[in-house]
Design a protein around this motif. Structure first.
Motif, short mmCIF file in Angstrom:
data_model
loop_
_atom_site.label_atom_id
_atom_site.label_comp_id
_atom_site.label_asym_id
_atom_site.label_seq_id
_atom_site.Cartn_x
_atom_site.Cartn_y
_atom_site.Cartn_z
N UNK A 141 0.82 -1.20 0.00
CA UNK A 141 0.00 0.00 0.00
C UNK A 141 0.86 1.26 0.00
N UNK A 142 1.97 1.21 0.75
CA UNK A 142 2.85 2.38 0.84
C UNK A 142 3.57 2.65 -0.47
N UNK A 143 4.07 1.60 -1.13
CA UNK A 143 4.87 1.79 -2.34
C UNK A 143 4.12 2.53 -3.44
N UNK A 144 2.90 2.11 -3.82
CA UNK A 144 2.19 2.90 -4.84
C UNK A 144 1.81 4.29 -4.37
N UNK A 145 1.55 4.45 -3.06
CA UNK A 145 1.25 5.78 -2.54
C UNK A 145 2.47 6.70 -2.69
N UNK A 146 3.65 6.17 -2.37
CA UNK A 146 4.88 6.95 -2.53
C UNK A 146 5.13 7.26 -4.00
N UNK A 147 4.94 6.25 -4.86
CA UNK A 147 5.16 6.46 -6.29
C UNK A 147 4.19 7.47 -6.89
N UNK A 148 2.91 7.34 -6.58
CA UNK A 148 1.92 8.26 -7.11
C UNK A 148 2.13 9.69 -6.62
N UNK A 149 2.46 9.84 -5.33
CA UNK A 149 2.72 11.17 -4.79
C UNK A 149 3.98 11.78 -5.41
N UNK A 150 5.00 10.95 -5.61
CA UNK A 150 6.23 11.44 -6.24
C UNK A 150 5.96 11.93 -7.65
N UNK A 151 5.10 11.21 -8.39
CA UNK A 151 4.75 11.62 -9.75
C UNK A 151 4.01 12.96 -9.73
N UNK A 152 3.08 13.11 -8.82
CA UNK A 152 2.31 14.36 -8.73
C UNK A 152 3.21 15.54 -8.36
N UNK A 153 4.00 15.37 -7.30
CA UNK A 153 4.88 16.45 -6.85
C UNK A 153 5.97 16.72 -7.90
N UNK A 154 6.50 15.65 -8.49
CA UNK A 154 7.54 15.82 -9.49
C UNK A 154 7.06 16.58 -10.70
N UNK A 155 5.85 16.26 -11.17
CA UNK A 155 5.32 16.98 -12.33
C UNK A 155 5.05 18.45 -11.98
N UNK A 156 4.56 18.70 -10.77
CA UNK A 156 4.34 20.09 -10.34
C UNK A 156 5.64 20.88 -10.31
N UNK A 157 6.70 20.29 -9.73
CA UNK A 157 7.99 20.97 -9.67
C UNK A 157 8.59 21.15 -11.06
N UNK A 158 8.43 20.13 -11.90
CA UNK A 158 8.95 20.21 -13.26
C UNK A 158 8.28 21.33 -14.04
N UNK A 159 6.95 21.43 -13.90
CA UNK A 159 6.21 22.47 -14.61
C UNK A 159 6.53 23.85 -14.05
N UNK A 160 6.79 23.93 -12.76
CA UNK A 160 7.04 25.22 -12.12
C UNK A 160 8.44 25.76 -12.43
N UNK A 161 9.43 24.87 -12.48
CA UNK A 161 10.83 25.31 -12.62
C UNK A 161 11.45 24.90 -13.96
N UNK A 162 10.62 24.38 -14.88
CA UNK A 162 11.07 24.04 -16.23
C UNK A 162 12.24 23.06 -16.19
N UNK A 163 12.06 21.96 -15.47
CA UNK A 163 13.07 20.90 -15.39
C UNK A 163 12.52 19.64 -16.05
#
Length: 312
Positions: A228-250
């Protein structure tokens, strides 16, 4: 960029690729998190790396023929996984040697195939490092459908996978078809890798398969909770990562992987039972009597049998 601005961009019809990229990133992260638990538990990270490279010829062929990248990668990856499983039956060569052979061969074949297509240099970079632009709707549906199939098979064969991962010889003595379970697990790993290539890329996809599951492994001793934790960590990482990528053009793939790695490092330091800092803080000031310390390498998933019913 604020979270409000990011949400507004997600709803902007002129940026239709952004919600599709988010959906694929989150779906693939969840699927990889679940499948990755078996990969980490069994210690077969190398097969994940091999499969990530094995799909490359299929991607190259699909690109040259203007077909579906997901379908092309799936066919190539499944074919390679089957070859590895079949060749591994010859016990004179260890599985890691065979994986190394097919890893290099398939990746080289993909480079040769894609080099025949015009403008292949830019396409090669997209395959290796991912891209959030130009995701067709058919791939979105294909990823969602494939993800549901993977999760369905995982839940249906969970007890058998646990038995094979923990003790292959015991699984054989119980009459389980270990060879066919290996093939099914290889195929599931392949499909999880393929559906993650759009946003993560061929080089970084292994991190999506391993890092969330490894972080979950540090946070719990129970396999059920880990899955249960692994997909939660993966899904949250994808969401946060895409937000940071879109915000800072990385680069989106690299940013998602770095977020997941940060979670892993936090778990390595601060996990309630196995975190480095927590263990040092709990260690008594006085030296413990000789022989009282428990070995660090003991099985932290001793409760796996409790998390899953006994294999019949």
């Amino acid at each position: 960029m604020s979270i409000t601005d990011f949400l507004a961009d997600l709803l902007n019809p002129d940026l239709a690729f952004l919600p599709k990229a988010l959906a694929i990133a989150v779906m693939s992260s969840i699927v990889c998190g679940v499948v990755g638990c078996y990969v980490v538990l069994r210690g077969m990270a190398f097969i994940g790396d091999a499969v990530a490279h094995a799909v490359f010829p299929g991607l190259a062929v699909a690109f040259v023929l203007q077909g579906s990248l997901v379908l092309g990668g799936a066919v190539a990856g499944v074919a390679t996984a089957l070859l590895i499983a079949i060749f591994a039956q010859n016990r004179r060569l260890k599985e890691d040697s065979l994986i190394g052979v097919f890893l290099v061969a398939t990746f080289a074949l993909g480079i040769v195939i894609i080099s025949q297509a015009p403008g292949y240099a830019g396409s090669l970079q997209q395959f290796l490092f991912g891209s959030i632009t130009g995701i067709p709707n058919r791939d979105l549906y294909l990823v969602g459908g494939t993800g549901l199939v993977i999760l369905g098979l995982v839940f249906a064969l969970h007890k058998e996978f646990v038995a094979v991962c923990l003790d292959r010889e015991m699984a054989r003595s119980l009459g389980l078809p270990v060879f066919w379970l290996d093939i099914v697990l290889y195929v599931l790993v392949t499909l999880a890798v393929v559906i993650s290539l759009q946003t993560i890329g061929n080089i970084l996809v292994l991190a999506l398969l391993i890092t969330p599951a490894a972080a979950a492994r540090l946070l719990t001793d129970r396999l059920g909770v880990m899955m249960l934790l692994a997909p939660a960590i993966g899904g949250t990482s994808a969401l946060v990562g895409l937000y940071l990528s879109w915000s800072y053009d990385t680069p989106v793939g690299g940013t998602i992987v770095l977020v997941a790695t940060a979670v892993f490092l936090a778990a390595w330091l601060l996990a309630p039972r196995h975190g480095l800092l927590i263990r040092r803080w709990r260690r008594p000031a006085a030296a413990e009597p000789a022989g009282s310390a428990r070995p660090d390498h003991r099985d932290d998933l001793a409760g796996a049998e409790e998390a899953s019913p006994a294999v019949p």
